[in-house]
Motif scaffolding. Structure first.
Motif, PDB file in Angstrom:
ATOM      1  N   SER A 218       0.861  -1.191   0.000  1.00  0.00           N
ATOM      2  CA  SER A 218       0.000   0.000   0.000  1.00  0.00           C
ATOM      3  C   SER A 218       0.895   1.238   0.000  1.00  0.00           C
ATOM      4  O   SER A 218       1.316   1.706   1.078  1.00  0.00           O
ATOM      5  CB  SER A 218      -0.923   0.008   1.225  1.00  0.00           C
ATOM      6  N   PRO A 219       1.232   1.784  -1.169  1.00  0.00           N
ATOM      7  CA  PRO A 219       2.131   2.948  -1.232  1.00  0.00           C
ATOM      8  C   PRO A 219       1.604   4.125  -0.414  1.00  0.00           C
ATOM      9  O   PRO A 219       0.409   4.407  -0.409  1.00  0.00           O
ATOM     10  CB  PRO A 219       2.166   3.272  -2.728  1.00  0.00           C
ATOM     11  N   ARG A 220       2.519   4.782   0.300  1.00  0.00           N
ATOM     12  CA  ARG A 220       2.179   5.938   1.118  1.00  0.00           C
ATOM     13  C   ARG A 220       3.416   6.794   1.288  1.00  0.00           C
ATOM     14  O   ARG A 220       4.542   6.338   1.061  1.00  0.00           O
ATOM     15  CB  ARG A 220       1.614   5.486   2.467  1.00  0.00           C
ATOM     16  N   GLU A 221       3.191   8.050   1.709  1.00  0.00           N
ATOM     17  CA  GLU A 221       4.273   9.030   1.730  1.00  0.00           C
ATOM     18  C   GLU A 221       5.484   8.606   2.567  1.00  0.00           C
ATOM     19  O   GLU A 221       6.615   8.729   2.106  1.00  0.00           O
ATOM     20  CB  GLU A 221       3.734  10.379   2.232  1.00  0.00           C
ATOM     21  N   GLY A 225       6.792   7.177  -0.995  1.00  0.00           N
ATOM     22  CA  GLY A 225       5.915   8.040  -1.780  1.00  0.00           C
ATOM     23  C   GLY A 225       4.589   7.399  -2.117  1.00  0.00           C
ATOM     24  O   GLY A 225       4.518   6.205  -2.410  1.00  0.00           O
ATOM     25  N   GLN A 226       3.531   8.218  -2.068  1.00  0.00           N
ATOM     26  CA  GLN A 226       2.189   7.706  -2.326  1.00  0.00           C
ATOM     27  C   GLN A 226       1.965   7.361  -3.784  1.00  0.00           C
ATOM     28  O   GLN A 226       1.147   6.501  -4.112  1.00  0.00           O
ATOM     29  CB  GLN A 226       1.155   8.737  -1.863  1.00  0.00           C
ATOM     30  N   ASN A 227       2.680   8.024  -4.681  1.00  0.00           N
ATOM     31  CA  ASN A 227       2.462   7.831  -6.119  1.00  0.00           C
ATOM     32  C   ASN A 227       3.421   6.820  -6.740  1.00  0.00           C
ATOM     33  O   ASN A 227       3.443   6.636  -7.956  1.00  0.00           O
ATOM     34  CB  ASN A 227       2.586   9.169  -6.847  1.00  0.00           C
ATOM     35  N   THR A 228       4.216   6.161  -5.918  1.00  0.00           N
ATOM     36  CA  THR A 228       5.120   5.132  -6.434  1.00  0.00           C
ATOM     37  C   THR A 228       4.383   3.792  -6.473  1.00  0.00           C
ATOM     38  O   THR A 228       3.466   3.567  -5.686  1.00  0.00           O
ATOM     39  CB  THR A 228       6.363   5.005  -5.550  1.00  0.00           C
ATOM     40  N   PRO A 229       4.752   2.902  -7.382  1.00  0.00           N
ATOM     41  CA  PRO A 229       4.057   1.612  -7.460  1.00  0.00           C
ATOM     42  C   PRO A 229       4.386   0.716  -6.275  1.00  0.00           C
ATOM     43  O   PRO A 229       5.446   0.858  -5.644  1.00  0.00           O
ATOM     44  CB  PRO A 229       4.575   1.005  -8.768  1.00  0.00           C
TER      45      PRO A 229
END
Length: 351
Positions: A218-221, A225-229
Motif C-alpha cells: 500500500s504505497p504511502r508518503e 511516496g504515495q504515487n510510487t508503485p
C-alpha cells in the motif's frame, strides 16, 4: 555450440538478479542440455519445495551418448552456490562405489541412484541453512556437464528489530538476531514471495545477500511516496559493518509444541520464564510464533511474553479488538520486564 559452464554462470547470475519468467526458464533449460559433446544433464523440476526437518530429492539426470563405452570413473559432484557466486560449498562427491559428503551435509545426503543415469541428490533432516541453489556436475573423461537446482522451503518471513529500536543491526548483528529467534536472514527471493502474499512493512531490513530492502503493498508518503508503485523497494548492497538497519528473518516448521500457557494471574517476564520451565518447556521465540501463526493457523488474542522480552499475539482470524482487518502478529513492544500485565507463550516437546 554452447559452452555449458559459461551458460550456467550467466543463468545463475540472471536468476539471482531477477525472477525468471516462464519463457526464460525454457531458454535456460535448452541452454542446460545443449553441449553437443555426447554428455548432458537435466533437472526436472528445476525447483524443489520442502520444509525444515523434512527430506528432499534434487533431480539430476545424466544423458550420455549410447555409442560411448561405459565409464566406471565417471564423477558426480554436488555443490551449493553462495549468493555472491564467488565460491561453492562442497556437498557430495561420488565416483563408482566411492562417495563422500562434506561439512554440515555429512550423514544427511546421498545419491538416489535409481538407475545408472540417476545422479539425484537426497537431503535428509533439512535445515534452514539448506535453502538455496545446488549444482550437479558430471565429469566423464574430458567432458563435463552441469545443471542447477533450487531448494525452496515452506516458511514465513518476519521483520525484526531489537529492544533498542529500529535500525540498530549491522549485518552480523542481524544474523545473530535471526538465529536467536529460531530463523535465518531471509533471501531476496523469500522477501519477494512474502510481498506477493501481502506483506507490507515500511522499515528497511537486511537480506542474506547483503542488500537492504522492504516490501510495500500500500504505497504511502513515509514509505517511498504515495504515487510510487507497490513493490519491494531496495537500497542495494550496503556496508555490512558500518550500516545499520532492521532485518527480515525466515523460519520454517519446527519439531515441538508452541502454546499459550493458561495462568490465573498475569506475569512478570521472570515469572513467565519460570512458568514455562515448570511446564517442561521454555519461553517461545518470535520465530516460533510466526511459524505457528502462518503455517499452522495458530490463533490467540492474548498478549504474551516471548523469550526476547517482547510481547506479541498471533491472530489468524481477524476480529474486533484483536486484528480487525487482516491476519497478523500483534506487537506490543518491549515492556518493562517487571510489569505483571501479560501471559506467556511457551515452546516444548511435541504433544
Amino acid at each position: 555450440s554452447v559452452d555449458l559452464r559459461e551458460c550456467v554462470s550467466v543463468v545463475i547470475a540472471l536468476d539471482y538478479a531477477t525472477e525468471l519468467t516462464q519463457e526464460c526458464v525454457q531458454i535456460v533449460y535448452l541452454c542446460m542440455v545443449e553441449n553437443g559433446h555426447g554428455l548432458s544433464v537435466t533437472s526436472h523440476p528445476s525447483r524443489v519445495l520442502s520444509r525444515s526437518g523434512g527430506n528432499a530429492t534434487l533431480p539430476c539426470t545424466i544423458h550420455r551418448d549410447q555409442s560411448l563405452a561405459p565409464n566406471r570413473k565417471m564423477r558426480i559432484k554436488w555443490t551449493k552456490l553462495t549468493f555472491d557466486l564467488l565460491t561453492e560449498v562442497d556437498v557430495l562427491a561420488a565416483m563408482d562405489y566411492h562417495k563422500r559428503s562434506y561439512g554440515s551435509y555429512h550423514g544427511r545426503v546421498h545419491l538416489c541412484g535409481s538407475s545408472p543415469s540417476d545422479a539425484s541428490l537426497v537431503i535428509e533432516d533439512i535445515t534452514l541453512d539448506d535453502y538455496g541453489r545446488y549444482k550437479c556436475e558430471v565429469i566423464d573423461g574430458l567432458e563435463d556437464a552441469t545443471v542447477v537446482v533450487s531448494l525452496d522451503l515452506e516458511g514465513v518471513v518476519f521483520p525484526y528489530s531489537p529492544r533498542l529500536g529500529r535500525y540498530n543491526f549491522n549485518f552480523q548483528d542481524a544474523e545473530r538476531a535471526c538465529r536467536e529467534q529460531d530463523g535465518v536472514v531471509a533471501s531476496p527471493q523469500q522477501l519477494r514471495e512474502a510481498w506477493r502474499g501481502g506483506m507490507d512493512w515500511c522499515n528497511a531490513g537486511w537480506l542474506s545477500d547483503g542488500s537492504v530492502q522492504y516490501p510495500i503493498t500500500s504505497p504511502r508518503e513515509p514509505c517511498g511516496g504515495q504515487n510510487t508503485p507497490a513493490g519491494v523497494r531496495t537500497y542495494g548492497l550496503r556496508n555490512k559493518n558500518m550500516n545499520h538497519y532492521d532485518v527480515f528473518c525466515f523460519t520454517s516448521h519446527y519439531n515441538g509444541h508452541f502454546y499459550f500457557l493458561p495462568h490465573v494471574t498475569k506475569l512478570t517476564y521472570d515469572e513467565a520464564a519460570a512458568a514455562c520451565r515448570r511446564d517442561g518447556a521454555r519461553m517461545a521465540t518470535v520465530g516460533h510464533m510466526y511459524a505457528a501463526w502462518k503455517l499452522s493457523g495458530y490463533d490467540r488474542c492474548d498478549a504474551g511474553w516471548l523469550a526476547d522480552g517482547s510481547v506479541r499475539y498471533p491472530v489468524a482470524r481477524p476480529r474486533p479488538r484483536c486484528s480487525p482487518t487482516r491476519p497478523a502478529v500483534g506487537f506490543l513492544g518491549f515492556p518493562d520486564k517487571k510489569h505483571k500485565l501479560y501471559g506467556v507463550y511457551c515452546f516444548g516437546p511435541g504433544r
